[in-house]
Structures are given as C-alpha cells and as structure tokens.
Design a protein around this motif. Sequence first.
Motif, PDB file in Angstrom:
ATOM      1  N   TYR A  39     -59.392 -71.777  -9.875  1.00  0.00           N
ATOM      2  CA  TYR A  39     -60.016 -71.919 -11.191  1.00  0.00           C
ATOM      3  C   TYR A  39     -60.278 -73.392 -11.478  1.00  0.00           C
ATOM      4  O   TYR A  39     -59.430 -74.118 -11.994  1.00  0.00           O
ATOM      5  CB  TYR A  39     -59.122 -71.310 -12.270  1.00  0.00           C
ATOM      6  CG  TYR A  39     -59.030 -69.801 -12.183  1.00  0.00           C
ATOM      7  CD1 TYR A  39     -59.991 -68.997 -12.788  1.00  0.00           C
ATOM      8  CD2 TYR A  39     -58.002 -69.191 -11.478  1.00  0.00           C
ATOM      9  CE1 TYR A  39     -59.922 -67.610 -12.695  1.00  0.00           C
ATOM     10  CE2 TYR A  39     -57.921 -67.813 -11.382  1.00  0.00           C
ATOM     11  CZ  TYR A  39     -58.884 -67.034 -11.990  1.00  0.00           C
ATOM     12  OH  TYR A  39     -58.816 -65.648 -11.890  1.00  0.00           O
ATOM     13  N   SER A  42     -61.939 -77.264 -16.751  1.00  0.00           N
ATOM     14  CA  SER A  42     -61.102 -78.157 -17.556  1.00  0.00           C
ATOM     15  C   SER A  42     -60.545 -77.442 -18.779  1.00  0.00           C
ATOM     16  O   SER A  42     -59.435 -77.743 -19.230  1.00  0.00           O
ATOM     17  CB  SER A  42     -61.893 -79.395 -17.992  1.00  0.00           C
ATOM     18  OG  SER A  42     -63.040 -78.999 -18.728  1.00  0.00           O
ATOM     19  N   ASN A  63     -54.099 -69.464 -21.333  1.00  0.00           N
ATOM     20  CA  ASN A  63     -54.530 -70.797 -20.928  1.00  0.00           C
ATOM     21  C   ASN A  63     -55.248 -71.508 -22.065  1.00  0.00           C
ATOM     22  O   ASN A  63     -55.959 -70.887 -22.858  1.00  0.00           O
ATOM     23  CB  ASN A  63     -55.451 -70.690 -19.708  1.00  0.00           C
ATOM     24  CG  ASN A  63     -54.715 -70.120 -18.507  1.00  0.00           C
ATOM     25  OD1 ASN A  63     -53.841 -70.769 -17.954  1.00  0.00           O
ATOM     26  ND2 ASN A  63     -55.067 -68.906 -18.117  1.00  0.00           N
ATOM     27  N   SER A  66     -56.611 -77.443 -18.878  1.00  0.00           N
ATOM     28  CA  SER A  66     -56.020 -77.569 -17.547  1.00  0.00           C
ATOM     29  C   SER A  66     -55.120 -78.778 -17.366  1.00  0.00           C
ATOM     30  O   SER A  66     -54.519 -78.933 -16.305  1.00  0.00           O
ATOM     31  CB  SER A  66     -57.122 -77.580 -16.477  1.00  0.00           C
ATOM     32  OG  SER A  66     -57.585 -76.265 -16.228  1.00  0.00           O
ATOM     33  N   ASN A  70     -53.235 -73.735 -16.274  1.00  0.00           N
ATOM     34  CA  ASN A  70     -54.328 -73.343 -15.391  1.00  0.00           C
ATOM     35  C   ASN A  70     -53.821 -72.195 -14.520  1.00  0.00           C
ATOM     36  O   ASN A  70     -52.706 -72.267 -13.998  1.00  0.00           O
ATOM     37  CB  ASN A  70     -54.761 -74.525 -14.519  1.00  0.00           C
ATOM     38  CG  ASN A  70     -55.868 -74.154 -13.552  1.00  0.00           C
ATOM     39  OD1 ASN A  70     -55.614 -73.583 -12.501  1.00  0.00           O
ATOM     40  ND2 ASN A  70     -57.103 -74.499 -13.904  1.00  0.00           N
ATOM     41  N   THR A 250     -50.580 -84.288 -14.222  1.00  0.00           N
ATOM     42  CA  THR A 250     -50.925 -82.889 -13.982  1.00  0.00           C
ATOM     43  C   THR A 250     -51.311 -82.618 -12.533  1.00  0.00           C
ATOM     44  O   THR A 250     -52.031 -83.405 -11.916  1.00  0.00           O
ATOM     45  CB  THR A 250     -52.115 -82.512 -14.889  1.00  0.00           C
ATOM     46  OG1 THR A 250     -51.808 -82.872 -16.231  1.00  0.00           O
ATOM     47  CG2 THR A 250     -52.437 -81.036 -14.802  1.00  0.00           C
ATOM     48  N   SER A 252     -53.679 -80.849 -10.042  1.00  0.00           N
ATOM     49  CA  SER A 252     -55.023 -80.274 -10.143  1.00  0.00           C
ATOM     50  C   SER A 252     -55.034 -78.849  -9.615  1.00  0.00           C
ATOM     51  O   SER A 252     -54.224 -78.472  -8.763  1.00  0.00           O
ATOM     52  CB  SER A 252     -56.019 -81.123  -9.340  1.00  0.00           C
ATOM     53  OG  SER A 252     -55.853 -80.908  -7.943  1.00  0.00           O
ATOM     54  N   ALA A 253     -55.973 -78.059 -10.104  1.00  0.00           N
ATOM     55  CA  ALA A 253     -56.096 -76.671  -9.650  1.00  0.00           C
ATOM     56  C   ALA A 253     -56.402 -76.606  -8.156  1.00  0.00           C
ATOM     57  O   ALA A 253     -55.863 -75.762  -7.437  1.00  0.00           O
ATOM     58  CB  ALA A 253     -57.183 -75.959 -10.449  1.00  0.00           C
TER      59      ALA A 253
END
Length: 401
Positions: A39, A42, A63, A66, A70, A250, A252-253
Amino acid sequence: MEPIVQPMVDLTGNYALETLAVRAGHQRSQFNEHSEALYLTSSFVFNSAAQAAARFAGEEEGNVYSRFTNPTVSTFEARLAALEGAEACVATASGMSAILSLVMALCSSGDHIVSSSGLFGATQQLLGTIMPRFGIQTSFVAQTDVAAWQAAIRPETKLFFLETPSNPLTAIADIAALVTIAHRHGVLVVVDNCFCTPILQRPLDLGADLVLHSATKFLDGQGRVLGGAVAGPKRLTDEVFRFLRTAGPTLSAFNAWVLLKGLETLQIRLQAQSATALQLAQWLEQHPSVTRVYYPGLSSHPQYDLARRQQKSGGAIVSFTVKGTRAEAWKVVDSCRLLSITANLGDTKTTLTHPASTTHGRITPEQRAAAGVSEDLLRIAVGLEAVVDLQNDLDTGLSAI
C-alpha cells in the motif's frame, strides 16, 4: 457481485515459527491476493467527517496517515510480534531509530540506563554521548558480569539494555539472570535480538520486557532495505507508538513489504548460515595466523554452555583476531576477492569488516578497549556461499601474515 474478503487467520501460539514467518499477520483485501499487498499511499480517505474525527482521536480502529498507520507496515508488525511471542510490535525506519524511539518513549530527564559495554558502536554513541544531553545517563558494564549489573542499579534506573550475542565479540548475556535482578528493582529489560532473531532466541520467553531489532540485518536477509522494530507488551509498545506518531521515525510501506518477503525465508537462511558459521569458526580456530576465535557454537567460547541453553545455535557471526595488529588485519581484508568488505550483516553474501575502524570507529579508544574491540579483530557475517570458498578466500590473506 460483492467480492469475498477472507479475514486474517489467527496463527499466534498454534503454529511453528516456520509457519508464522510465512503467514502470520496477512489479511487479504477485497481482491483476495495471495502475496501481501503493498500500500503505497501517504493518506487514507474517510467515509465522513465524523469517521475522520474518530480515527484521529483513536476512538475507531483504522488507517489514518502512513507516518503511523499503514496496512503493509501493520502486517509486518503483526508477523514479527507473532514470531517473538509478543503482544504487539512497532516498526521503525531503522534499528537505531527503534532504539531512539524506545528510549525517548520510556525514559525522561533524570532517568538512568544500565547497558552492556559490548554494543554496536552507534548504540554506544546514542546512549553514551547523545542521550546525556537530554538528561538520560547510562552506565556501561561488562555483558557477562551479572554482579556488575546489580551494582550499577540506582534509584533512578529505568532500563537494562543489552544485545546478546554482542557485536562483535559474541558475548552472551544471561537474560534470565538479568531479568531476575532488574525486576526485583522495578527495572525493565530490553534485549537487542538482531544477531539471533526469534528463530534462534526468544528473549520474551526468558522474561525480558521488550525486544529490539535492526530489521535491516537478518530479517531482510539480502541487504536491500532499512528497518527496525520494538516488540513486547502493548502497554509499553503503545508508548513507543505515541512517540513514533509524533516524531515520525517511520518504516516505509515498501520497506515493510520487502521485510515481509525476507521473513518468509528467515528460518532456512539462519539454519544454513549458522551451520556454515560453525564450520568456518572451527577452521579458523586451527589456522596458524589466527590467535582467537569468538563464536558461541565453539566449546572454547566462554559462555558456550549458556549459549546452548539460551540459543538454538551459535548464529551466523564469527569474529577472530589475527597475529599482528591493524596492518595485518587490513591485509586479510584487502586480500579477499569473494567476501564483501562492508559493515552490514545478515546478508546472503558473506561480509567482512574491521570493527575498530568501521562500526566502532567513532567511539573513543577507551570505549573500544572496554568493549574488547582491538586493532587485530575482524568480524565475519556468514552468508550462503559454500564454506570451502569462504575458507579459500580468507586463507589468501591469513597465509600472507
């Protein structure tokens, strides 16, 4: 016709680690994909202003943004939590950001940490140099000296912090013994489980409160992406999550998706790498140019019996000292044509590094001496090549000194 959505299967506690590493945490979307979805978004759209308000307030699950929620990242968190036997997990951008997030979430100015002196160099820098600027002090003690941990406790001590096996000397901490001491004083025990992963060691089962990972290493396993994680009881990981939501270190996806693919092969990789590491360590121990080998799977290791009780194998990290000093150690490094000269570890490709001038190069000579990181020390992170090829590559340099 409405698509059929399959709910997430609860695998926690019912299946072997190999199975959890492949399937835990996966919830298919309306498309019923077999591989976990990626996914790349943002933000997320709400059905109404009221739902948006409820999501932002934490009154409704779902959700939001992100930076802190996420679906791909959540799947990685759920899978790693299942592997570690943890209630919850918070993923971060790197292993160091996981350590920073944990300390900032659980400690305040005036608090105190007791830590092993045998740490990754950047962790020593963070705890010993940066955190004191915010009023958080750390006392460093020998990893294997249980009495020293006891003696270092102060009224304001909040955490015991250790990585076992240590980087790079593979010293083994007695997790259960340190937990007994710490909990008697209301102190939390945090274990960096990067070298073993839950496949070889589960610190929470031994009483530890929280587990840390540099997912960049063995969890990915192919040197592709950065990532980190903190796993443990929800009452503690919620504090880490609140820090991450605001400060934003964070994962990242995309990186989470790559790490999910890495977890699927974690068991078979570590089994193979550990077996090769043992053979390589045994060979190094017999080499005339090697003065000492550090590997928990060798009977010569000072904590060999403890490692056998606490770990499923010796792992994939082998360190050793050569006859001579930095010049001779560098000669071995520069002679290699197969081993990669890089400080990363946990890769399918075997890596070789000189810790005193790389991973531990930024700490003081006194700190290096306390950690046992000498100029004649080399560290190998064993990959998936044939052991005979690794031996032949190392022998070129070793035979020249």
